[in-house]
Scaffold this active site. Structure first.
Site, mmCIF file in Angstrom:
data_model
loop_
_atom_site.group_PDB
_atom_site.id
_atom_site.type_symbol
_atom_site.label_atom_id
_atom_site.label_comp_id
_atom_site.label_asym_id
_atom_site.label_seq_id
_atom_site.Cartn_x
_atom_site.Cartn_y
_atom_site.Cartn_z
ATOM 1 N N TYR A 169 7.438 -15.414 -6.497
ATOM 2 C CA TYR A 169 7.780 -14.666 -5.272
ATOM 3 C C TYR A 169 7.062 -13.318 -5.273
ATOM 4 O O TYR A 169 6.392 -12.954 -4.296
ATOM 5 C CB TYR A 169 9.298 -14.496 -5.191
ATOM 6 C CG TYR A 169 9.745 -13.505 -4.154
ATOM 7 C CD1 TYR A 169 9.537 -13.737 -2.800
ATOM 8 C CD2 TYR A 169 10.387 -12.315 -4.527
ATOM 9 C CE1 TYR A 169 9.945 -12.817 -1.841
ATOM 10 C CE2 TYR A 169 10.799 -11.397 -3.577
ATOM 11 C CZ TYR A 169 10.566 -11.647 -2.239
ATOM 12 O OH TYR A 169 10.965 -10.730 -1.304
HETATM 13 P P1 NAD Z 1 15.850 -13.955 5.087
HETATM 14 O O1 NAD Z 1 15.566 -15.209 4.323
HETATM 15 O O2 NAD Z 1 17.235 -13.724 5.574
HETATM 16 O O3 NAD Z 1 14.853 -13.836 6.324
HETATM 17 C C1 NAD Z 1 13.590 -14.452 6.371
HETATM 18 C C2 NAD Z 1 13.533 -15.271 7.640
HETATM 19 O O4 NAD Z 1 12.233 -15.816 7.750
HETATM 20 C C3 NAD Z 1 14.508 -16.438 7.656
HETATM 21 O O5 NAD Z 1 15.363 -16.365 8.793
HETATM 22 C C4 NAD Z 1 13.615 -17.676 7.714
HETATM 23 O O6 NAD Z 1 14.184 -18.704 8.517
HETATM 24 C C5 NAD Z 1 12.341 -17.111 8.290
HETATM 25 N N1 NAD Z 1 11.143 -17.854 7.890
HETATM 26 C C6 NAD Z 1 10.778 -18.253 6.642
HETATM 27 N N2 NAD Z 1 9.616 -18.903 6.678
HETATM 28 C C7 NAD Z 1 9.215 -18.911 7.978
HETATM 29 C C8 NAD Z 1 8.088 -19.440 8.653
HETATM 30 N N3 NAD Z 1 7.124 -20.107 7.999
HETATM 31 N N4 NAD Z 1 7.994 -19.280 10.008
HETATM 32 C C9 NAD Z 1 8.970 -18.619 10.689
HETATM 33 N N5 NAD Z 1 10.065 -18.105 10.091
HETATM 34 C C10 NAD Z 1 10.179 -18.254 8.752
HETATM 35 O O7 NAD Z 1 15.399 -12.751 4.149
HETATM 36 P P2 NAD Z 1 15.585 -11.168 4.333
HETATM 37 O O8 NAD Z 1 16.447 -10.717 3.219
HETATM 38 O O9 NAD Z 1 15.924 -10.828 5.719
HETATM 39 O O10 NAD Z 1 14.110 -10.685 3.989
HETATM 40 C C11 NAD Z 1 13.181 -10.318 5.003
HETATM 41 C C12 NAD Z 1 11.853 -10.013 4.338
HETATM 42 O O11 NAD Z 1 12.023 -8.961 3.382
HETATM 43 C C13 NAD Z 1 11.265 -11.182 3.569
HETATM 44 O O12 NAD Z 1 9.863 -11.128 3.707
HETATM 45 C C14 NAD Z 1 11.663 -10.894 2.133
HETATM 46 O O13 NAD Z 1 10.779 -11.502 1.220
HETATM 47 C C15 NAD Z 1 11.579 -9.384 2.100
HETATM 48 N N6 NAD Z 1 12.418 -8.741 1.082
HETATM 49 C C16 NAD Z 1 13.777 -8.836 1.151
HETATM 50 C C17 NAD Z 1 14.541 -8.191 0.189
HETATM 51 C C18 NAD Z 1 16.042 -8.240 0.204
HETATM 52 O O14 NAD Z 1 16.658 -7.671 -0.701
HETATM 53 N N7 NAD Z 1 16.685 -8.851 1.199
HETATM 54 C C19 NAD Z 1 13.919 -7.477 -0.858
HETATM 55 C C20 NAD Z 1 12.524 -7.421 -0.891
HETATM 56 C C21 NAD Z 1 11.782 -8.037 0.099
#
Ligand code: NAD
Length: 355
Positions: A169
């Protein structure tokens, strides 16, 4: 409900207004809060999300339902569908893109590497390709604290990223930063990467520790508490979702050229301390089972946020215990509302593209 007060949002400074914003991953945890805030600030917002089943889709549908109520257009589609992206750009003439769609989760990446390469690398290039001829569009994309390796100095500073991520990741998130740089260099696209640190809050992800811990404490089930091979407590720079959204909006507003920012709280909490906050918020004791952490996990994350403070005037405000109270309040409401029974199916998003 469980979103920022619209009046408080509307009175905020440094904020983006009257823009046309595409939020990919907008029915995900962070994207949902971002889309709601952007629309309250007076922007046109289109969400693109494939509603994948990595965690309970009913939670994504419930978020979509709320967004619809706020006037956000929600498109059920995939960032891997380049023609859909082109069509959305033609129809809406986006001025800004907040790209949050990704396969998230450190532990899941150990056994599902290809899911990460597809959404986070291969299809991230679709976003960059779409912007290749649009240097005026400001792109902000989600990176992660997982780009830092075990050898990174605490607190983590952006320049010290050592290119030694401990999991797939994190490796894909670092690739986002590298690819964004290549496109900036070649085509002058504007691209800002944001390294989020363990985000939590209402509407949070069921695969993440705050949700799992709260669910288990509420049910009287045992929590697996991970520690390092030396028996040290793990520490995380838990960051409340409103602070993250504030940082994203500031970046969208500012976004020029190429840059990468840590967005964290800047005050790590040990995992046992975090569990104590949950005990106090729920009024229930936690039953713990001590385990050694997986090699994919960092022992500590700790953001130096001075770069974001200097350039974006970012200043996280929520105290961790208050954030835990807010999360637990939402969790109780949500589990009563229907976490264990389906939400009515959404009929306002459009498979394959906008109506
Ligand atoms: P999340 O999984 O709730 O949201 C990601 C969304 O992207 C999901 O709703 C999923 O359905 C959608 N998705 C995935 N692949 C897709 C595709 N190919 N086409 C269209 N939609 C797609 O995660 P989150 O916690 O809201 O994270 C948002 C972003 O922040 C992500 O990129 C994640 O890697 C990053 N991030 C999150 C955290 C955290 O602590 N939550 C920390 C570091 C980075």
């Amino acid at each position: 409900l469980w979103l920022r007060d619209p009046l408080e949002v509307a009175n905020d400074d440094h904020m983006l207004r009257n823009a046309r914003v595409l939020v990919t991953g907008g029915v995900g945890f962070i994207g949902f809060h971002l889309a709601a805030t952007l629309v309250q600030l007076g922007n046109d917002v289109v969400v693109l999300d494939n509603f994948n089943s990595y965690y309970d889709v009913r939670l994504k549908e419930a978020r979509a339902h709320k967004l619809f109520g706020h006037g956000v257009r929600v498109v059920n589609g995939d960032i891997c569908d380049f023609r859909l992206l082109e069509k959305l750009f033609e129809q809406h003439g986006f001025t800004h893109v907040a790209h949050l769609a990704a396969q998230a989760g450190v532990r899941y990446s150990v056994n599902h590497p290809h899911d990460y390469i597809r959404s986070n690398v291969d299809c991230f290039v679709n976003i960059l390709e779409e912007l290749r001829t649009k240097p005026e569009v400001k792109l902000v994309y989600a990176s992660s604290s997982s780009v830092y390796g075990k050898d990174a100095t605490i607190p983590f500073t952006e320049k010290e990223c050592s290119d030694k991520p401990t999991n797939v990741y994190g490796a894909t998130k670092r690739m986002n930063e590298l690819l964004a740089h290549s496109y900036h260099h070649l085509y002058n696209i504007s691209a800002t990467g944001l390294r989020f640190f363990t985000v939590f809050g209402p509407w949070g992800r069921p695969d993440m520790a705050p949700f799992i811990f709260t669910e288990r404490v509420m049910r009287g089930d045992t929590i697996d508490v991970y520690h390092t091979a030396d028996g040290e407590e793990m520490r995380r720079d838990f960051t409340y979702v409103d602070d993250i959204v504030d940082g994203i909006v500031r970046s969208l507003h500012h976004g020029a050229g190429y840059d990468v920012f840590n967005l964290g709280r800047g005050h790590p909490t040990s995992v046992p301390q975090f569990i104590e906050m949950i005990e106090s918020a729920t009024g229930k004791p936690a039953r713990r089972n001590d385990m050694e952490a997986h090699a994919a996990e960092l022992p500590e994350t700790y953001a130096d946020v001075s770069h974001a403070a200097d350039v974006l005037d970012y200043s996280p405000k929520m105290a961790t215990d208050e954030g835990v109270n807010a999360f637990v309040g939402w969790y109780k409401w949500y589990s009563e509302q229907g976490m264990f029974r389906p939400f009515p199916r959404a009929d306002y998003y459009f498979p394959g593209g906008p109506a």
